[in-house]
Design an enzyme around this catalytic site. Structure first.
Site, PDB file in Angstrom:
ATOM      1  CD  GLU A  88      34.499  30.045  44.021  1.00  0.00           C
ATOM      2  OE1 GLU A  88      35.735  30.199  44.087  1.00  0.00           O
ATOM      3  OE2 GLU A  88      33.681  30.996  43.892  1.00  0.00           O
ATOM      4  CG  ASP A 140      43.159  34.160  46.158  1.00  0.00           C
ATOM      5  OD1 ASP A 140      43.459  32.953  46.251  1.00  0.00           O
ATOM      6  OD2 ASP A 140      41.987  34.578  46.117  1.00  0.00           O
TER       7      ASP A 140
HETATM    8  O1  KIV Z   1      38.895  35.140  46.429  1.00  0.00           O
HETATM    9  C1  KIV Z   1      38.209  34.491  47.237  1.00  0.00           C
HETATM   10  O2  KIV Z   1      37.536  35.028  48.121  1.00  0.00           O
HETATM   11  C2  KIV Z   1      38.218  33.040  47.119  1.00  0.00           C
HETATM   12  C3  KIV Z   1      37.218  32.287  47.947  1.00  0.00           C
HETATM   13  C4  KIV Z   1      35.876  32.451  47.378  1.00  0.00           C
HETATM   14  C5  KIV Z   1      37.593  30.874  48.084  1.00  0.00           C
HETATM   15  O3  KIV Z   1      38.978  32.501  46.371  1.00  0.00           O
END
Ligand code: KIV
Length: 273
Positions: A191, A92
């Site tokens: 989500e 991310d």
């Molecule tokens: O940060 C995370 O764990 C996510 C998932 C919930 C898809 O983005």
């Protein structure tokens, strides 16, 4: 049972994700944030591992994903990368690292790729970040989109409830998803949106959708590892299936250790030098 549940030990690529969609094979993903857990998750044969900014919640104890920094994401991602042999590793981009403008976004994207060694990045949002997505993809970095409940915008939404139940929000989500595909995303996380909407999108898009709280019509599923292992006792959303009760297993084990220490049962003669 231990070890891979698949004989196919080839490294999973973004291309493989697309092939799996084409072949109707569901894509399995879980989060991981550290070496030990990632070794187990990868060894079990998962297709993709996400170093989610949910590390901010589950690893650091923050109430939102907002505080986690680029440095902290790189630390978690590099620990995971060292463990993984097979799964596609997606990291991310944290809050604030790509929202200012495309130039900052691409600078931070390149830094995360270089310093963590991950395979791809995930960004939250649609049309409003499309230029940034386009540029990151043009630099050769695979991007996974993320629509629906986008926790980095929690202060705008005010709640973690299901998104896109109303027509206007659903229409925006549909055009965002198509824009992300057109901008070059290799997959999109959906989500907490209604199942019928996720199914429709999964049918419309050529790239795979990975759902969390989005029903069974998506091309794959993702869960947070601590949640599916039953480590977070208080977190019980409708979409979560618990595959173990690790909270109880650990509590019992730790309780037995404490008992043995207090009773002078541990260590015994076989456990000393
Ligand atoms: O940060 C995370 O764990 C996510 C998932 C919930 C898809 O983005």
């Amino acid at each position: 049972m231990a070890g891979y549940i698949t004989d196919d030990k080839r490294k999973v690529t973004t291309q493989r994700f697309k092939e799996m969609k084409k072949n109707g094979e569901k894509i399995s993903m879980l989060t991981s944030y550290d070496y030990t857990i990632a070794t187990i998750v990868d060894g079990a044969g998962i297709d993709g591992i996400l170093i989610g900014d949910s590390a901010s919640n589950v690893m650091a104890g923050h109430s939102t994903t907002l505080p986690i920094t680029i440095d902290q994401m790189i630390y978690h991602a590099s620990c995971v990368v060292r463990a993984v042999k097979r799964a596609l590793v997606v990291c991310d981009m944290p809050f604030g690292s790509y929202q200012v403008n495309a130039t900052e976004g691409i600078t931070n994207a390149i830094r995360i790729m270089k310093e963590s060694g991950c395979d791809a990045l995930k960004l939250e949002g649609g049309i409003e970040i499309i230029e940034t997505v386009r540029k990151i993809v043009a630099a050769g970095i695979p991007v996974m989109g993320h629509l629906g409940l986008t926790p980095q915008s929690i202060n705008k939404f005010g709640t973690y409830t299901v998104r896109a139940k109303e027509d206007a929000e659903a229409e925006k989500l549909i055009s965002d998803a198509h824009a992300l595909e057109e901008a070059g995303c290799f997959a999109i996380t959906l989500e907490k949106i209604p199942a019928h909407l996720a199914t429709r999108l999964s049918e419309e898009l050529n790239i795979p959708t990975i759902g969390i709280g989005a029903g069974n019509g998506t091309d794959g599923q993702i869960l947070v590892i601590q949640d599916m292992l039953g480590m977070n006792k208080g977190f019980t959303p409708r979409f979560l299936r618990r595959y173990a009760d690790i909270h109880s297993v650990m509590t019992d084990a730790i309780g037995n250790y404490i008992k043995d220490v207090k009773n002078k049962d541990f260590p015994n003669e076989k456990e000393e030098y």
